[in-house]
Write an enzyme that holds these catalytic residues in place. Structure first.
Site, mmCIF file in Angstrom:
data_model
loop_
_atom_site.group_PDB
_atom_site.id
_atom_site.type_symbol
_atom_site.label_atom_id
_atom_site.label_comp_id
_atom_site.label_asym_id
_atom_site.label_seq_id
_atom_site.Cartn_x
_atom_site.Cartn_y
_atom_site.Cartn_z
ATOM 1 C CB THR A 182 -0.823 0.168 1.439
ATOM 2 O OG1 THR A 182 -1.845 -0.858 1.134
ATOM 3 C CG2 THR A 182 -1.724 1.175 1.820
ATOM 4 C CB CYS B 41 -30.655 -12.761 -26.560
ATOM 5 S SG CYS B 41 -29.652 -11.450 -28.549
ATOM 6 C CD GLU C 50 -29.557 -10.575 -19.501
ATOM 7 O OE1 GLU C 50 -30.506 -10.720 -19.969
ATOM 8 O OE2 GLU C 50 -28.469 -10.978 -21.051
ATOM 9 C CG HIS D 64 -29.839 -9.458 -24.007
ATOM 10 N ND1 HIS D 64 -28.914 -10.852 -22.980
ATOM 11 C CD2 HIS D 64 -29.056 -9.007 -24.524
ATOM 12 C CE1 HIS D 64 -28.313 -10.953 -24.569
ATOM 13 N NE2 HIS D 64 -28.913 -10.085 -25.604
HETATM 14 N N1 GLN Z 1 -25.986 -14.245 -32.139
HETATM 15 C C1 GLN Z 1 -27.490 -14.211 -31.594
HETATM 16 C C2 GLN Z 1 -27.427 -12.841 -32.796
HETATM 17 O O1 GLN Z 1 -26.148 -11.796 -33.084
HETATM 18 C C3 GLN Z 1 -27.870 -13.800 -30.481
HETATM 19 C C4 GLN Z 1 -26.744 -12.666 -30.192
HETATM 20 C C5 GLN Z 1 -27.191 -12.538 -28.281
HETATM 21 O O2 GLN Z 1 -27.635 -13.521 -27.522
HETATM 22 N N2 GLN Z 1 -26.848 -11.563 -27.691
HETATM 23 O O3 GLN Z 1 -28.022 -12.169 -33.104
#
Ligand code: GLN
Length: 544
Positions: free
Chosen positions: A190, A382, A518, A516
């Site tokens: 440190t 996705c 998430e 997504h």
């Molecule tokens: N490979 C796929 C696409 O490009 C899914 C992408 C992903 O799952 N983010 O559409």
């Protein structure tokens, strides 16, 4: 006027600088301040979008379509403040802007240099769009001493001079290792790290010392003495049991107080942290547990699925259960003699997350088939939605050759590249073989849900907005044949062209989403799809 907190790291990487920044921001927010966190990444990629998940972990996508560092996910999960493009900058982006200006002739006559041109660009990035804020926390990626981070160190040194002592505070995160042979914690690394920092003209105001053993008072005093920091601004940071206990832990050690005092702001009474203690209570006292099988393609590096992991945890918090995740490489199911059922039977629900490229996808499709046939809850995100559509096409709609053009030419492009769509800049055309950087559907897009769908009942809404990151789309021309096979298109883009959600009404819980979810889940506000998915897993666990 906004005040700036500059966060640097020393000794080694991976000390949890992003988590510290996020926790400090959450604590200041709990005290009623308006905060925003920014990340400076010293690497030369323009953004992390083209890096392998194995290199850089997950790419976090913002509403405004920026592909950013995964630390921005922590920032958003801890503060609830949506991150923006303007919250993440890389050296690559800065150089790209400067070189474009140079070519345009904007610097005509001048020599373009790191100081002042690069440092000015960094300072401008830090100071843009901060009018409505009390604190801007700026995290510098990397570790003090790295060649790449030097321009950032220089820029924040200058900012202290530009903005003044009471508008800027430097927080430095270091490691105090335990040396077993000596039976002691050692403060020397440190001291060296702070010496490196001061040689760049930066005297830290607050030192955060990560250690695996409690830091004795004498060590705290020693660090304060050698590093020229007040003793109560040396904050011990023991390893935490869960990331969501970190804000409480930092508060107990006085981090937010020390930072406010460094600004000469009276900290006043302790903030209300009930939201955080409730989360910790739910983590520490679950009422049950479920096991989720995640069939992915980057399971060797869990940072590649950071937000997914957190969102599943949040789904557990919503239902007061512990979520165990069984990470399975899709490729495993492609090997001769592999027993998909034996691997998946212990799982109460199955999830196929996002991903790019063909490797492992036949194994994912097998997992979808297992979930569909056995009526085990299935969540496809996705790539996971695309695989659910291909599985449906092949096994319930009689299209044996169904595939995606992502994996090569196919006669049944159930998933394909739509070569054009409208964006703010007008009609975009993407050419095959063109640049891969910046060619995806990125960021928040709205979707309309069918009124009587499972998706609409989960969301409690018939219009949603979610974040996207993909090149390929489920081909709407296959809608009727897939629906005849039982896979219903329940969410569509407002123009009805792009499938956003598919589901199987004859299945207890089978949902695929092109976006997504998430990325938007928070511990104090779990995403409805994850809360509902974990609830379905609990029901499944009672059946088996
Ligand atoms: N490979 C796929 C696409 O490009 C899914 C992408 C992903 O799952 N983010 O559409």
């Amino acid at each position: 006027m906004a005040r700036f907190i500059f966060i640097t790291g020393g000794v080694v990487s991976s000390l949890g600088k992003g988590l510290m920044a996020a926790s400090l921001a959450a604590l200041l927010q709990a005290r009623g301040y308006r905060v925003r966190i920014r990340k400076f990444d010293p690497y030369l990629n323009v953004d992390p979008g083209t890096m392998s998940p194995y290199q850089h972990g997950e790419v976090y996508v913002t509403d405004d379509g920026a592909e950013t560092d995964l630390d921005l996910g922590h920032y958003e999960r801890f503060t609830g403040v949506p991150s923006r493009q303007s919250d993440n900058v890389t050296s690559g982006r800065i150089y790209q802007t400067i070189i474009a200006k140079e070519r345009r002739g904007d610097y005509l006559g001048a020599t373009v240099q790191v100081i002042p041109h690069v440092t000015d660009a960094i300072k401008e990035f830090a100071r843009t769009d901060v009018d409505d804020l009390d604190f801007v926390l700026c995290e510098i990626g990397g570790t003090v001493g790295d060649i790449e981070s030097l321009p950032y160190m220089e820029a924040i040194r200058q900012l202290r001079n530009d903005l003044g002592r009471l508008s800027t505070v430097f927080v430095h995160l270091t490691l105090v290792p335990y040396i077993a042979a000596a039976g002691e914690l050692k403060t020397k690394p440190t001291q060296h790290s702070v010496r490196d920092l001061t040689s760049l003209g930066i005297q830290p105001d607050v030192l955060v010392c990560r250690s695996e053993r409690p830091l004795p008072d004498s060590d705290r005093a020693k660090i304060a003495l050698f590093c020229n920091v007040r003793k109560d601004a040396v904050i011990p940071a023991l390893d935490a049991k869960s990331i969501y206990s970190v804000p409480l832990q930092y508060h107990a050690e006085g981090l937010d107080r020390a930072v406010l005092e460094a600004f000469e702001i009276d900290p006043g009474p302790s903030p209300e942290l009930g939201r955080w203690s409730d989360i910790v209570d739910r983590i520490e006292n679950p009422e049950g547990e479920v096991t989720i099988g995640v069939i992915g393609k980057y399971t060797g590096l869990l940072d590649a699925y950071k937000s997914l992991y957190e969102a599943l945890t949040h789904g557990g918090l919503a239902n007061r259960v512990k979520v165990n995740i069984r990470w399975i490489e899709g490729e495993l199911f492609e090997q001769a003699g592999s027993d998909v059922a034996a691997q998946l039977e212990p799982c109460h629900a199955i999830l196929v997350p996002g991903g790019f490229g063909e490797r492992g996808t036949e194994g994912m499709i097998e997992s979808v088939r297992f979930a569909r046939e056995r009526k085990v809850p299935y969540f496809g995100i996705c790539l996971g939605m695309q695989m659910a559509c291909i599985e449906g096409a092949r096994n319930t709609a009689g299209l044996a050759g169904a595939s995606t053009t992502e994996f090569g030419p196919t006669n049944e492009p159930v998933v394909g590249m739509i070569s054009e769509w409208m964006s703010d800049e007008g009609l975009q055309k993407r050419e095959e073989g063109g640049n891969l950087g910046g060619t995806m559907r990125l960021g928040a897009y709205p979707a309309k849900l069918s009124g009587n769908s499972h998706a609409a009942s989960i969301y409690g809404a018939d219009e949603i907005s979610e974040r996207h990151r993909h090149r390929y789309e489920v081909n709407v021309h296959y809608r009727s044949v897939l629906e005849e096979g039982g896979l219903v298109f329940s969410g569509m883009s407002p123009d009805g062209e792009l499938p956003e959600i598919v589901e199987r009404p004859d299945h207890p819980w089978f949902v695929g989403v092109q976006f997504h979810p998430e990325l938007k889940s928070k511990p104090f506000d779990p995403h409805p799809l994850f809360a509902s998915f974990i609830e379905a897993a609990i029901r499944q666990s009672r059946l088996v």
